[in-house]
Structures are given as structure tokens and as C-alpha cells.
Design an enzyme around this catalytic site. Structure first.
Site, PDB file in Angstrom:
ATOM      1  N   HIS A   1       0.957  -1.082   0.002  1.00 47.33           N
ATOM      2  CA  HIS A   1      -0.202   0.069   0.244  1.00 47.33           C
ATOM      3  C   HIS A   1       0.881   1.301   0.213  1.00 47.33           C
ATOM      4  O   HIS A   1       0.717   2.208  -0.750  1.00 47.33           O
ATOM      5  CB  HIS A   1      -0.734   0.027   1.270  1.00 47.33           C
ATOM      6  CG  HIS A   1      -1.995   1.192   1.525  1.00 47.33           C
ATOM      7  ND1 HIS A   1      -3.198   1.056   0.792  1.00 47.33           N
ATOM      8  CD2 HIS A   1      -1.514   2.367   1.938  1.00 47.33           C
ATOM      9  CE1 HIS A   1      -3.690   2.288   1.031  1.00 47.33           C
ATOM     10  NE2 HIS A   1      -3.082   2.994   1.428  1.00 47.33           N
ATOM     11  N   GLU A   2       1.735   1.244   1.205  1.00 48.90           N
ATOM     12  CA  GLU A   2       2.734   2.355   1.100  1.00 48.90           C
ATOM     13  C   GLU A   2       3.644   2.626  -0.071  1.00 48.90           C
ATOM     14  O   GLU A   2       3.895   3.655  -0.626  1.00 48.90           O
ATOM     15  CB  GLU A   2       3.564   2.514   2.339  1.00 48.90           C
ATOM     16  CG  GLU A   2       2.633   2.488   3.602  1.00 48.90           C
ATOM     17  CD  GLU A   2       1.544   3.494   3.725  1.00 48.90           C
ATOM     18  OE1 GLU A   2       1.815   4.368   3.195  1.00 48.90           O
ATOM     19  OE2 GLU A   2       0.584   3.034   4.391  1.00 48.90           O
TER      20      GLU A   2
ATOM     21  N   HIS B   1       1.723   4.596  -2.610  1.00 44.28           N
ATOM     22  CA  HIS B   1       2.039   6.018  -2.321  1.00 44.28           C
ATOM     23  C   HIS B   1       3.485   6.495  -2.860  1.00 44.28           C
ATOM     24  O   HIS B   1       3.467   7.946  -3.352  1.00 44.28           O
ATOM     25  CB  HIS B   1       1.741   6.702  -0.932  1.00 44.28           C
ATOM     26  CG  HIS B   1       0.318   6.359  -0.455  1.00 44.28           C
ATOM     27  ND1 HIS B   1      -0.619   7.280  -1.122  1.00 44.28           N
ATOM     28  CD2 HIS B   1      -0.164   5.702   0.507  1.00 44.28           C
ATOM     29  CE1 HIS B   1      -1.846   6.787  -0.155  1.00 44.28           C
ATOM     30  NE2 HIS B   1      -1.607   5.877   0.686  1.00 44.28           N
TER      31      HIS B   1
ATOM     32  N   GLU C   1      -4.449   8.114  -2.880  1.00 46.86           N
ATOM     33  CA  GLU C   1      -5.128   6.893  -2.261  1.00 46.86           C
ATOM     34  C   GLU C   1      -5.395   6.033  -3.719  1.00 46.86           C
ATOM     35  O   GLU C   1      -5.250   4.916  -3.500  1.00 46.86           O
ATOM     36  CB  GLU C   1      -6.325   7.235  -1.518  1.00 46.86           C
ATOM     37  CG  GLU C   1      -6.766   6.148  -0.543  1.00 46.86           C
ATOM     38  CD  GLU C   1      -5.583   5.771   0.655  1.00 46.86           C
ATOM     39  OE1 GLU C   1      -5.607   4.669   0.925  1.00 46.86           O
ATOM     40  OE2 GLU C   1      -4.809   6.678   0.883  1.00 46.86           O
TER      41      GLU C   1
END
Lengths: 493, 493
Positions: A261-262, A265, A291
Site C-alpha cells: 500500500h505505502e 504512495h 489513495e
């Protein structure tokens, strides 16, 4: 380009460097700082924020913006840079310093009460602080809304995702509120038994594996790092991206999913144009877009059956054979859905229902149609309606999230709008890249990343949110690609 | 206390918080930062330095200082705080921003040339850059000296150790230059054969051992940490002290000695009065005093025969038995002297001779009586005279230190003055604490630390340098306690 613009850019660069320093301080606070330093750190952060705020709201900044807006020969990036600077200037000037300070103090104090209230599952401990904070948030939203010609709630949304309006959110969320409960119901019947990899997974081995995986996904360790913190995040600056996760010896998925997930980003940050580093136009286009990039990597790419086949092989190579590493088991494990109580643990089918609950409640709180005292009951009623479960206590109910107690009203919708945009972008990418599934099966996302860089990352804040969504994904934001994705993955046709 | 003083203290606190943020950035640069972020980091640091400089040199600051100086009811700490603020203000105002910037740029560029020059042992690569930098340093020293009524060299000394003058240094250093060569000669004949602990010593085991040792010496890990960097240092702020070292699997002493030295600095920082944290009067009294604290711990305490007996037991407990851990062997190992070429590797007998060489040369360079082009020859001649050895190349000669290429002229004397002060303070402490040797044998320095806290640390910058030396050690700075210490330890009576 005249001197107004040049001087404006120099001033914005100084603000950008202060914000870069703040990013390092925030990372250090979460990752390195010894506990006894927190008061001093708070002062450092407050001082730098104040300096950046003073520079931004200075009369000279306003004059430079006005002068630059009158310059005829700016290129589109420069013009967009002035537009973004003006947006920030207007927002920052809308609030008197005393209100900014009162908000910061109230948020800090409310957040501390919240920690205690959540620990004891005692909403009464939070209530008075949250009432004070909500009052200040309402006042600030009204002021900013007045300055920008927006409703108070839109003024809050606009902080996290410029140009986002509740009139965009409402039809999308109401459609999701109708479509998702039956979809979840059907998906629940398709849950398959699965075993969790048994481990133990020592931290150094997990870290080595994840660093290798991040590098494969395109993360550049010459411009970033992976560390440990209590809550995973992606911080730092575009030149120095700091991803964090937490290690659990008995649970490989915890760090893995957080890092994927990160890293989404992080890849967005790394793909922002170097020329505009530190300028407003060079920043990410907002929280929804950010997001979308993390969810695209985590949910669309890495939990896809194709990528899970790659991951199954990679895990077995790194940690030794384990029947739990079979691709079919990983799929059963990571495609499970449930009627859960906790947003951050929710699967992608039920997650938007958690968000919709918060969106409804925060609008009612802001409008004053819901009193803070009535929040626990309204929360539980909303959970029953949307998810069919009722929290046994407030710790697992309205006390679970840090957002409101830290003053962040208007943030929650970004998560689900990001999920919608991720699905919409991934659908467009698959059309543009017919070989994508085969590449994912080999753990290769280079072509996809190049596509995202060109369509999304390299554009930074050049376009408005709506323009970016249309130009990158081929149309305005909608629910159909997301619902279609869920129906495909969760077999609930 | 009038409003001028109160407003001044608030302004100084803001400057202090910016400096605290800078300390975190410097630490991060050395310990964490990925290589690709260095340009952005440079901009962040330059921006914060500029903000602190602007705040300090603002006309309003001068008015507040003048107003506070006229206030009658300040207590001694407040008055000293105004004095220290005025000192900084005068120094900072003495240089125009253009000269400050030119110096920073020249130092940065010279330091880069130096890295290459040292790597290739080619002084010609450094010469032009060093000439430019020296010219700017001379100009700055002349300006500051003019503003403060000091000679250019005293103006430089005064930056690192306020109130230090060459008239104090000269007689001390000339006496050392006479006394040390025969003392070294005699000590060389007393070197005893010794074996180095064989290892290997894995990094985690070294780190665990050193953290335990630091805690025993009084380092508070709730207000500090231990990390790795290319060159050991002690940074951070008094509330958040960051010690670093480097790990060598085959050489336990490398990290151990570095950590003991840096822990001495750290304990000074931690002992500064909390009430004055972030104010000029709350800072350490200067580099000489700082160095006295690191050398007191490293050289006076931890290499004492009594403490080495404790260390011998502690090492055997941590790493298992090894004949090299015998106290007598550690003493033979860590009390060796040599006619070496490299300052940072020098023993405490020969170290001052390395410093005296640099002190003579930097004064001649500044005065213009020595041309940069003639530095290598003058260096080698000085080494022959003072230490009886001649470097085979400039890398092991005049290119070994970063100080001059980074613009730090006037810093070297602080090392040796710190060694003198350490010996003088330790002599006074032993008189005051008759049980000290027995406590060191048990690895306990609590009483000594309490004595240092009261005499030195808690006084921060309340007194002048000369006052602090007298009040803490019982008399003005001299060479006798140091020479006496060397004669005792190295058996050269």
C-alpha cells in the site's frame, strides 16, 4: 516570465524546503525519536509550521501572486503553479492566527483524550474535548468556505482533495450504499477455507524480502528507505521517500500488505516531475489521487490472481516451502470478506460501507443535526444498517479512528473515492496494456508504472482533479469500474 | 523582568527550535538519508539556517537586546542570557549575507575537492579552492574581529570557544611543545606487548553491549539513541541526544572508544539545565569545555587502570572469555604510544603535538606568512620537528583533516585545551571524591557525574569560559595536571 513570477517561485521554494524539513521531523518522530523528546519536538514542528505559514500569508506573497497572474507569458505549468499558490494563500489567509493556534491546541488535546478514551472504551472521556474541537472546526470551515465560496463541508473536503465537492460524493456513495450490501452478502458465501503461513518470520528476513519486492516494483532506494513505526505510512519528500511498516513475527501479511500500500504512495511521489519539486504545482494532486495510487498497487495489482501467482513463488523462495504459500491459498486468504467492526481491517468490499457511515455522521456533526453526545448511538445504528453488525463497545465503534479527534473532518471520503479511481485507472491500464496480466504473473509492473507515470504522476497538480481523472482514466469518476472489479474478484455476479 | 527581556526570550526560543530542527536534519543526513536526497537536504538546511540567521540579525532583535540590557531586575541567568544573545547578534551582524553565502559555497566546494585530493593524495587538486576559501575566511575574521575588537585569529577562536584568546593558548602550547617530545620518547620505551581481542564481534552484540555500558555511565535512552554513521559524533539537542559510532567486526575498540568519547559529550548535553533549554545561556559553554567532558570520560575515566578492571570483566561477560580481555592486556593495549602520522589515531601523549602543528600553521596561513602552496612542505617540516616523523604522502600529511577545507580555522586548539581541562577537572574531582577509584573499579561513575553536573553541566553558559574553568576546577587552565596525568599513566617520570 516576469519578475513577479520568478520571485513568487523563489518564495514558494523556501516554503517547500521548510515543508521538506517538517517531513523529516514527522518521520523522525514516528520512527526514531526517544519518548522524552516529544515536547521539544512539538515546539520544533510548531515553529517551522508557523514560519511556513508566515511566509505564505505575508502581504508580499499576495502581491507576487497578483503580479504573476497578470503576467502574460507564463507557460501552462507556471500558470498552474500560480493557481495552486493562490489556492493555498486564500485558504491560509482565511483563518486568523489565533484560530489556527486554537485549532492546533484543541486537536492536540482531543487526540490525547481520545487515546485514553479508546483504551478504556469510554466515550464520555472524549465528548467534551470533541465538542470543543468540532466547534472550532465548524468555525474554521465556515470562514474558509466564506472566503472560497464553498459550504463548510466542501471547504473541509477541499483541503484534502482540491476541487472535491460533496455534490460529487453524494450520488457515488448513495449508489455504493445500495449496491455493496447485497454484493457483500453474496461474497460472504464464496469465502473459502485458507491457512495462514505459519512462520515465524524474523524481522530481518521480512525486511530483506520486502526491500527486494519494493525494488522490483520500482521503488528507488537511492531516494528512499523502509523503516519501522507503530503505524505504517509513507512520508518524506519526492527526493527522499520514507516508507514505514510494522513487523509481526507470526503474521507475514501485516507488513507485506502495508508495504505494498505505502509503496503505491511512494511510487506516486517518486514520479512527480523533478523540475517542479518543492513547488505547489509539483505536489501530488490530492488525497483521493494519492489513495488511488496506493490502492491500485495494493488491491488491483498485488492481490490480483496473476500477481499472487508470482508472490507465491517469491515467498517460497524467500522463506522456504509452505503449503500456505500456494497461490490458491493466498487467494483464499486475501480475498476473504467479512462483516467486520474495524475499518482498517476491512476487506475492499465492505470498506466503503465503513467510509459511508463516517461520511454521513461527519456531515451531520458539522451541520449540528447530530450532537456529539449522540454519536455512539448513531454510529451503532449506522453499522447495523450498512454492515449488519453492532459494535459491542465504543472502542470498536465510534472511538476506533484518530481522524475526528485530530481535527480531520472531510478526510474519510478520500479513501473510497481513491478505491473508485484505482479501479477506473486499472481498467483503463488493462485496455491500454493487453500484456499486463502476463507481466503481473512474472511480478513485472514496469509497463503499468510507465503508464501511471505518464497519465498521473508526471502531471502532478497541473490539471484540476476532475480534468486529471478524465484525462488519465478516460471519464469522470464513477462506481461502475469498482463494482465490476468486486463482482469479478469476489464472484458475486 | 520587563517586556523587552520576555520578548527577547521568546524570539531566542524560536531560533533555538529552528536550530533543534537543524540538528535532526544533520543527524538524519549522516545516519539515514538516502544518497539521492542530498541536494534537497542541502536546500532544506540552507533555508532553515537562513531563517534562523534572519531572525537573529533582525533590527528588532537588536532593539530587544538593548531594551533587555537596560532592564534592572533581571536575575543572573537572564542577564547572562542577554549577554550571550548579544554576543551572537554582534557576530552574526558583522557579516553581510553575501559574504556568509560566499563562505558557505566556497567551503562546500572546497570540501568536495578535498575528498578527491585526499583520495588521490594530490594537494594540487585542493590548492586553488583552499586559497579562495582562506581568502574569504580571512575577510570574515577581519570583519568580525573589527566588530568585536579582536585580532582575526581571536575572532575565529571566539566562534568555537567564546572568550578564548591566542594569548591564553600560546604559553600553554609552547610549554607542551617543550615537555611532550621527551615525555613521548620515554613513554615509547614503556610500551608493552599486547594482543587485540580476536572477535569477530557482530554488530548487534557490540550495540547491545555499548547501550548497556552507556546506560551504566548515565546516558538516558528516553532522551537519546545510539546509531551508526561513517564518522562518530554526538548530535541532536539536550532533549534528544544522538550518539553515533561505526561498527567493525574485527575491532571492538573502534566502536567502544568512539562511544565512550561521544557519551562524554552526551552527558554534558543531558546535564544542561532544562529551564534554559533552547536559550543561549542554556547551551554548552563552548568546544573546549565540551571536549573536556568527552576526554574526561574517554581518557581520564575509562582508560584508567581502575575502570579497565571493570571493563575487563564486562567484556568477558558480554563476549565470552578471551585472554585479551585481561585488565593488564587492555592496559597494555590502550596505553600504547607512538610517533604516528594521523591525528585521529594518536594516543593522548602525542595528540597535542599534532594540534600544535596545526595551530602554528593555521595562524601563519591566516596571517599570510605561509602561502597555501607551501603548506605541504611546512607540514612535513613541522612533523619532523614535533613528532620526529615525516609523512610519505600528503594524504597522510596535510590532507588528512576536514577542518580547513570545510572552513574551520581556529578549531584545532580546542581539542588540546579540552584535554588540559579534562585532566584539571579530574584531578579536582579525585580530591573531592576520595572513593572515586574504588567506584570506577566497579564501573560506577554516579558520584563523578553528579560532581560534573554541579560544577560544569548545570552552569551551562552562565559564567565566562575563564570563570567556569576556575570555579569548576579550582584554578586557571594550565598544563601541569595534564602532564602529571601523562607522567603517572605512561610511567615516564
Amino acid at each position: 516570465m516576469g519578475w513577479h513570477y520568478a520571485a513568487l517561485e523563489e518564495r514558494l521554494a523556501r516554503i517547500g524546503h521548510i515543508e521538506g524539513a517538517l517531513a523529516v521531523l514527522h518521520w523522525d518522530t514516528a520512527v526514531c525519536m526517544p519518548a522524552g523528546a516529544s515536547a521539544a519536538r512539538g515546539e520544533q514542528i510548531a515553529t517551522l509550521k508557523r514560519l511556513a505559514h508566515d511566509l505564505l500569508t505575508h502581504d508580499e506573497t499576495g502581491e507576487l501572486i497578483a503580479g504573476a497572474e497578470a503576467e502574460a507569458d507564463l507557460d501552462p505549468w507556471q500558470r498552474a503553479n500560480v493557481r495552486e499558490a493562490h489556492r493555498r494563500f486564500r485558504r491560509a489567509r482565511a483563518l486568523e492566527p489565533a484560530l489556527v493556534e486554537a485549532l492546533a491546541r484543541a486537536a492536540n488535546s482531543c487526540e490525547m483524550s481520545w487515546r485514553e478514551a479508546r483504551r478504556r472504551s469510554d466515550f464520555a472521556l472524549l465528548r467534551p474535548e470533541l465538542e470543543t474541537l468540532l466547534g472550532l472546526v465548524r468555525e474554521a470551515a465556515t470562514r474558509i468556505g466564506g472566503a472560497l465560496g464553498l459550504s463548510p463541508y466542501d471547504a473541509l473536503l477541499d483541503e484534502y482533495q482540491p476541487d472535491l465537492r460533496d455534490s460529487l460524493i453524494a450520488p457515488l456513495f448513495e449508489e455504493l450504499a445500495r449496491a455493496l450490501p447485497p454484493l457483500l452478502e453474496a461474497a460472504l458465501t464464496r469465502n473459502r477455507p485458507a491457512v495462514r503461513p505459519s512462520g515465524p518470520f524474523p524481522e530481518p528476513a521480512q525486511k530483506a524480502f520486502l526491500e527486494q519486492l519494493m525494488a522490483r516494483l520500482g521503488f528507488d532506494f537511492a531516494r528512499g528507505r523502509l523503516d519501522e513505526s507503530a503505524h505504517p505510512f509513507c512520508g518524506g519528500t519526492a527526493a527522499d521517500i520514507r516508507v514505514t511498516t510494522r513487523w509481526r513475527r507470526d503474521d507475514l501479511a501485516s507488513a507485506l500488505m502495508a508495504v505494498l500500500h505505502e509503496t503505491g504512495h511512494a511510487l506516486y511521489g517518486a514520479g512527480l516531475p523533478r523540475r517542479w519539486f518543492g513547488q505547489p504545482v509539483g505536489e501530488a494532486r490530492g488525497i483521493v489521487v494519492h489513495e488511488s495510487q496506493s490502492l491500485l498497487l495494493e488491491m488491483q495489482v498485488c492481490r490480483s490472481p496473476a500477481f499472487l501467482r508470482f508472490l507465491a513463488r517469491a515467498l517460497a523462495t524467500a522463506f522456504g516451502p509452505d503449503p500456505a504459500f500456494a497461490a490458491s491459498n493466498l487467494e483464499a486468504l486475501w480475498h476473504r470478506v467479512e462483516r467486520g467492526l474495524i475499518r482498517v481491517d476491512a476487506d475492499e468490499v465492505s470498506y466503503p460501507l465503513h467510509v459511508i457511515l463516517r461520511w454521513r455522521l461527519e456531515k451531520a456533526l458539522l451541520a449540528g443535526s447530530l450532537a456529539v453526545a449522540d454519536l455512539p448511538a448513531a454510529w451503532n445504528e449506522g453499522m447495523r444498517e450498512l454492515l449488519g453488525v453492532v459494535p459491542p463497545d465504543d472502542a470498536r465503534g465510534c472511538l476506533q479512528d484518530i481522524h475526528w479527534p485530530s481535527g480531520a473532518f472531510g478526510y474519510f471520503p478520500c479513501y473510497t473515492l481513491g478505491a473508485l479511481l484505482a479501479a477506473q485507472l486499472f481498467r483503463a491500464a488493462r485496455t491500454a496494456l493487453p500484456e499486463l496480466d502476463r507481466a503481473l504473473e512474472r511480478g513485472e509492473i514496469g509497463d503499468l508504472l510507465a503508464w501511471l507515470r505518464e497519465r498521473v504522476h508526471a502531471r502532478a497538480s497541473l490539471l484540476s482533479f476532475a480534468e486529471l481523472v478524465c484525462e488519465a482514466s478516460g471519464g469522470p469518476l464513477g462506481v461502475e469500474p469498482f463494482l465490476d472489479h468486486l463482482r469479478t474478484r469476489y464472484g458475486a455476479h
